[in-house]
Design a protein around this motif. Structure first.
Motif, PDB file in Angstrom:
ATOM      1  N   ILE A  13      47.222  36.378  41.381  1.00 52.09           N
ATOM      2  CA  ILE A  13      47.241  36.061  39.953  1.00 52.09           C
ATOM      3  C   ILE A  13      46.150  36.879  39.289  1.00 52.09           C
ATOM      4  N   LEU A  14      46.513  37.699  38.312  1.00 52.31           N
ATOM      5  CA  LEU A  14      45.535  38.489  37.563  1.00 52.31           C
ATOM      6  C   LEU A  14      45.369  37.894  36.169  1.00 52.31           C
ATOM      7  N   THR A  15      44.137  37.746  35.720  1.00 47.76           N
ATOM      8  CA  THR A  15      43.894  37.258  34.364  1.00 47.76           C
ATOM      9  C   THR A  15      42.984  38.235  33.639  1.00 47.76           C
ATOM     10  N   GLY A  16      43.223  38.404  32.359  1.00 46.51           N
ATOM     11  CA  GLY A  16      42.430  39.314  31.544  1.00 46.51           C
ATOM     12  C   GLY A  16      43.057  39.416  30.172  1.00 46.51           C
ATOM     13  N   LYS A  17      42.241  39.617  29.178  1.00 43.26           N
ATOM     14  CA  LYS A  17      42.728  39.650  27.797  1.00 43.26           C
ATOM     15  C   LYS A  17      43.756  40.770  27.628  1.00 43.26           C
ATOM     16  N   GLY A  18      44.994  40.388  27.293  1.00 44.49           N
ATOM     17  CA  GLY A  18      46.057  41.352  27.029  1.00 44.49           C
ATOM     18  C   GLY A  18      46.622  42.034  28.259  1.00 44.49           C
TER      19      GLY A  18
END
Length: 277
Positions: free
Chosen positions: A23-28
């Motif tokens: 799972i990758l999270t980051g703005k945009g």
């Protein structure tokens, strides 16, 4: 890495050569992406692994109910405590704790508040997790703009301990409830009120938690000091008999045999408590 599924603008599932699905999270990070597109690791602010299709499906369902801003706050809070406290957390906490706190905030906004009767017991049993939970609640209050009640620190502590110990949350809750039941029996039987700030009370609490954990993990030292047992039976019959009452409660709850030596240790703790009342 290759995008396997875009969950929202800030969260994607990607294929990682070492960890397989992550799972990758980051703005945009998910904006304009589709399955098969490449995504650089440098684009991700955080990433974690959810093993198995069931956990991934649970996380996808959670994202349908929880706002992206709330998910971002949770990910930041979890990253902070991992780094600050050097926790090795089971990644399932990203599902369980996010779900719990999201609905805790919703209940608060609806004027509902759930009391936590085991707050002091939880703090004594898991002091490091409790300290981390305090920071999570403080951060979420600032990030989401709410004021969660102090009792939530205890619930978050249990989630953290579950993730640190790789034990199910239901098992950790059962353990906490058992210790609370045992202390109630001690208070009624000895006609005392246990004080969480008292050193003898703290020692008893830690002993009960550690004894239950050793019993469950089959790491209990069964050596029994027979000479001491005889002395305690004769000198402190009330505390010794009470220790066996507690052992029967533990046996019923844990569905396992408790070593006889536990009667000696419990008697010593309770004699110390009854002496100071």
């Amino acid at each position: 890495m290759k995008v396997l599924k875009v969950l929202n603008n800030n969260v994607v599932i990607a294929e990682h050569e070492e960890f397989e699905e992550v799972i990758l999270t980051g703005k945009g990070i998910g904006f304009g992406k589709k399955t098969g597109d490449s995504v650089g690791e440098e684009k991700a602010e955080k990433f974690f692994i959810l093993h198995g299709k069931e956990e991934q499906e649970q996380y996808k369902q959670l994202l349908n109910e929880v706002s992206e801003d709330f998910i971002a706050c949770m990910n930041e809070a979890m990253s902070f405590v991992k780094e600050q406290y050097k926790f090795e957390l089971n990644e399932h906490i990203h599902i369980g704790l996010t779900d719990h706190l999201f609905f805790a905030v919703r209940r608060l906004q609806q004027g509902m508040e759930i009391k936590n009767p085991f707050l002091h017991e939880t703090e004594l049993a898991y002091p490091k997790e409790y300290a981390a939970a305090e920071e999570i609640i403080e951060y979420m209050n600032r990030c989401v703009g709410v004021s969660l009640p102090k009792g939530e620190i205890g619930f978050v502590t249990l989630h953290l301990h579950s993730a640190v110990s790789n034990r199910s949350l239901s098992d950790v809750n059962k353990h906490t409830q058992l210790v609370s039941n045992l202390t109630e029996v001690i208070e009624k039987s000895l006609n005392i009120e246990l004080d969480p700030k008292d050193m003898n009370h703290q020692r008893l609490f830690r002993h009960l938690h550690q004894a239950i954990q050793r019993i469950q993990n089959n790491t209990y030292n069964e050596e029994e000091p027979h000479s001491l047992k005889k002395v305690l039976m004769e000198e402190y019959p009330v505390c010794y008999n009470l220790s066996w009452k507690l052992i029967k409660i533990m046996q019923h709850s844990l569905q396992t045999t408790i070593p006889d030596s536990e009667a000696v240790y419990l008697t010593l703790h309770m004699q110390r408590l009854s002496r100071t009342k």
